[in-house]
Design an enzyme around this catalytic site. Structure first.
Site, PDB file in Angstrom:
ATOM      1  N   CYS A 110      45.869   9.570  15.889  1.00 64.10           N
ATOM      2  CA  CYS A 110      45.971  10.878  15.313  1.00 64.10           C
ATOM      3  C   CYS A 110      47.430  10.800  14.556  1.00 64.10           C
ATOM      4  O   CYS A 110      48.223  10.146  14.954  1.00 64.10           O
ATOM      5  CB  CYS A 110      46.119  11.928  16.189  1.00 64.10           C
ATOM      6  SG  CYS A 110      46.393  13.905  15.538  1.00 64.10           S
ATOM      7  N   HIS A 153      37.154  16.014  14.427  1.00 68.35           N
ATOM      8  CA  HIS A 153      38.440  15.853  14.990  1.00 68.35           C
ATOM      9  C   HIS A 153      39.282  16.933  14.353  1.00 68.35           C
ATOM     10  O   HIS A 153      40.306  17.358  15.132  1.00 68.35           O
ATOM     11  CB  HIS A 153      39.034  14.450  14.501  1.00 68.35           C
ATOM     12  CG  HIS A 153      40.296  14.037  14.907  1.00 68.35           C
ATOM     13  ND1 HIS A 153      40.627  13.233  15.715  1.00 68.35           N
ATOM     14  CD2 HIS A 153      41.526  14.463  14.190  1.00 68.35           C
ATOM     15  CE1 HIS A 153      41.999  12.933  15.783  1.00 68.35           C
ATOM     16  NE2 HIS A 153      42.651  13.767  14.946  1.00 68.35           N
ATOM     17  N   GLU A 154      39.122  17.269  13.073  1.00 68.82           N
ATOM     18  CA  GLU A 154      40.000  18.202  12.238  1.00 68.82           C
ATOM     19  C   GLU A 154      39.726  19.646  12.967  1.00 68.82           C
ATOM     20  O   GLU A 154      40.444  20.543  13.349  1.00 68.82           O
ATOM     21  CB  GLU A 154      39.642  18.379  10.956  1.00 68.82           C
ATOM     22  CG  GLU A 154      40.225  16.917  10.380  1.00 68.82           C
ATOM     23  CD  GLU A 154      41.342  16.079  10.698  1.00 68.82           C
ATOM     24  OE1 GLU A 154      42.517  16.813  10.990  1.00 68.82           O
ATOM     25  OE2 GLU A 154      41.490  14.822  10.739  1.00 68.82           O
ATOM     26  N   HIS A 157      41.427  20.386  16.079  1.00 66.40           N
ATOM     27  CA  HIS A 157      42.932  20.776  15.901  1.00 66.40           C
ATOM     28  C   HIS A 157      42.796  22.404  15.651  1.00 66.40           C
ATOM     29  O   HIS A 157      43.897  22.905  16.096  1.00 66.40           O
ATOM     30  CB  HIS A 157      43.611  19.853  14.666  1.00 66.40           C
ATOM     31  CG  HIS A 157      43.842  18.759  14.965  1.00 66.40           C
ATOM     32  ND1 HIS A 157      44.777  18.536  16.002  1.00 66.40           N
ATOM     33  CD2 HIS A 157      43.645  17.493  14.212  1.00 66.40           C
ATOM     34  CE1 HIS A 157      45.077  17.068  15.933  1.00 66.40           C
ATOM     35  NE2 HIS A 157      44.389  16.563  14.648  1.00 66.40           N
TER      36      HIS A 157
HETATM   37  C1  UDB Z   1      43.689   9.728  10.555  1.00 62.07           C
HETATM   38  N1  UDB Z   1      42.932   7.302  10.218  1.00 62.07           N
HETATM   39  O1  UDB Z   1      43.839   9.741   9.464  1.00 62.07           O
HETATM   40  F1  UDB Z   1      36.781   5.537  10.585  1.00 62.07           F
HETATM   41  F2  UDB Z   1      38.250   3.844   6.373  1.00 62.07           F
HETATM   42  C2  UDB Z   1      43.754   8.225  11.066  1.00 62.07           C
HETATM   43  C3  UDB Z   1      45.202   7.728  11.544  1.00 62.07           C
HETATM   44  C4  UDB Z   1      45.796   8.633  12.369  1.00 62.07           C
HETATM   45  C5  UDB Z   1      45.065   6.423  11.938  1.00 62.07           C
HETATM   46  C6  UDB Z   1      45.978   7.480  10.225  1.00 62.07           C
HETATM   47  C7  UDB Z   1      41.992   6.928  10.402  1.00 62.07           C
HETATM   48  O2  UDB Z   1      41.238   6.943  11.360  1.00 62.07           O
HETATM   49  N2  UDB Z   1      41.249   6.211   9.275  1.00 62.07           N
HETATM   50  C8  UDB Z   1      39.965   5.459   9.108  1.00 62.07           C
HETATM   51  C9  UDB Z   1      39.125   5.830  10.122  1.00 62.07           C
HETATM   52  C10 UDB Z   1      37.454   5.291   9.649  1.00 62.07           C
HETATM   53  C11 UDB Z   1      37.317   4.540   8.637  1.00 62.07           C
HETATM   54  C12 UDB Z   1      38.649   4.344   7.729  1.00 62.07           C
HETATM   55  C13 UDB Z   1      39.700   4.909   7.915  1.00 62.07           C
HETATM   56  N3  UDB Z   1      43.291  10.590  11.440  1.00 62.07           N
HETATM   57  C14 UDB Z   1      43.431  11.921  10.866  1.00 62.07           C
HETATM   58  C15 UDB Z   1      44.168  12.892  11.894  1.00 62.07           C
HETATM   59  O3  UDB Z   1      44.821  12.824  12.754  1.00 62.07           O
HETATM   60  N4  UDB Z   1      43.764  14.045  11.548  1.00 62.07           N
HETATM   61  O4  UDB Z   1      44.073  15.193  12.339  1.00 62.07           O
HETATM   62  C16 UDB Z   1      42.796  10.530  12.668  1.00 62.07           C
HETATM   63  C17 UDB Z   1      41.221   9.850  12.768  1.00 62.07           C
HETATM   64  C18 UDB Z   1      40.560   9.701  13.729  1.00 62.07           C
HETATM   65  C19 UDB Z   1      39.230   9.872  13.901  1.00 62.07           C
HETATM   66  C20 UDB Z   1      38.902  10.913  12.472  1.00 62.07           C
HETATM   67  C21 UDB Z   1      40.248  11.337  12.138  1.00 62.07           C
HETATM   68 ZN    ZN Z   2      44.533  14.467  14.345  1.00 63.81          ZN
END
Ligand code: UDB
Ligand code: ZN
Length: 184
Positions: A110, A153-154, A157
């Site tokens: 996250c 996930h969003e 939040h």
């Molecule tokens: C992310 N990125 O943006 F399945 F190509 C995460 C971070 C925290 C590692 C930057 C991520 O999971 N990238 C990803 C996932 C895939 C395929 C791919 C890239 N988040 C967003 C966040 O914290 N939103 O509140 C966490 C993700 C975990 C699962 C969904 C969101």
């Molecule tokens: Zn998150």
């Protein structure tokens, strides 16, 4: 532009609040907030810009993470087939979901959590969702795979729920039911 310093971290009380519904059509201020969140994801996924400003490559961002307790989030992700899912959601809802679950084999992280927390997060494998876009027009979508995981996930939040709340405390990698593994 939004930077990592604008993203509140685990322990901040806003991350545990239930966010407020947004009036439709959205106010100019709410549209501006969504635009800045979209820009953050675009910048964070650009190798040059993310390096220059020290951004983590984000696939989703919810308004509470920038300390705005409103029911809005943005997602920007490509699925396993290369299809792009770029959406800004206002007042998103899951209107139906599969019984079957899925999970990311590498677990979740996250943008608001600076440490890595091991374990599987089981999510609905398929969801039908509804909400409004920046224009106040209704969006209805069916999601599966990675986009469905990002949406859930969003949405969590907006309800004050963190991904690690779903991880089995005793055995983080225990699969208590049949679920679809998703490689990322
Ligand atoms: C992310 N990125 O943006 F399945 F190509 C995460 C971070 C925290 C590692 C930057 C991520 O999971 N990238 C990803 C996932 C895939 C395929 C791919 C890239 N988040 C967003 C966040 O914290 N939103 O509140 C966490 C993700 C975990 C699962 C969904 C969101
Ligand atoms: Zn998150």
């Amino acid at each position: 532009m939004l930077l990592m310093k604008d993203i509140i971290r685990d322990g901040h009380p806003t991350l545990r609040k239930v966010a407020k519904e947004v009036s439709i059509p959205p106010a100019a201020e709410d549209i501006e907030i969504l635009k800045s969140m979209e820009e953050f994801l675009i910048n964070s996924q650009d190798p040059k810009i993310s390096e220059k400003y020290g951004l983590r490559a984000g696939v989703g961002l919810a308004a509470p993470q920038i300390n705005v307790s409103k029911r809005m989030f943005v997602m920007r992700v490509t699925d396993e087939k290369g299809q792009e899912f770029n959406y800004s959601f206002i007042n998103p809802k899951i209107i139906s979901h599969s019984v079957e679950k899925s999970y990311l084999t590498s677990g979740e992280g996250c943008l608001s959590v600076d440490r890595s927390i091991p374990g599987y997060v089981l999510r609905h494998a398929r969801i039908t969702v509804r909400g409004y876009d920046k224009k106040g027009e209704e969006i209805k979508l069916r999601l599966r795979g990675i986009p469905a995981i990002v949406f859930q996930h969003e949405l969590d939040h907006l309800n004050g729920v963190m991904f690690y709340d779903h991880i089995n405390q005793e055995n983080p990698f225990q699969l208590t039911e049949k679920a679809i593994p998703i490689e990322n």
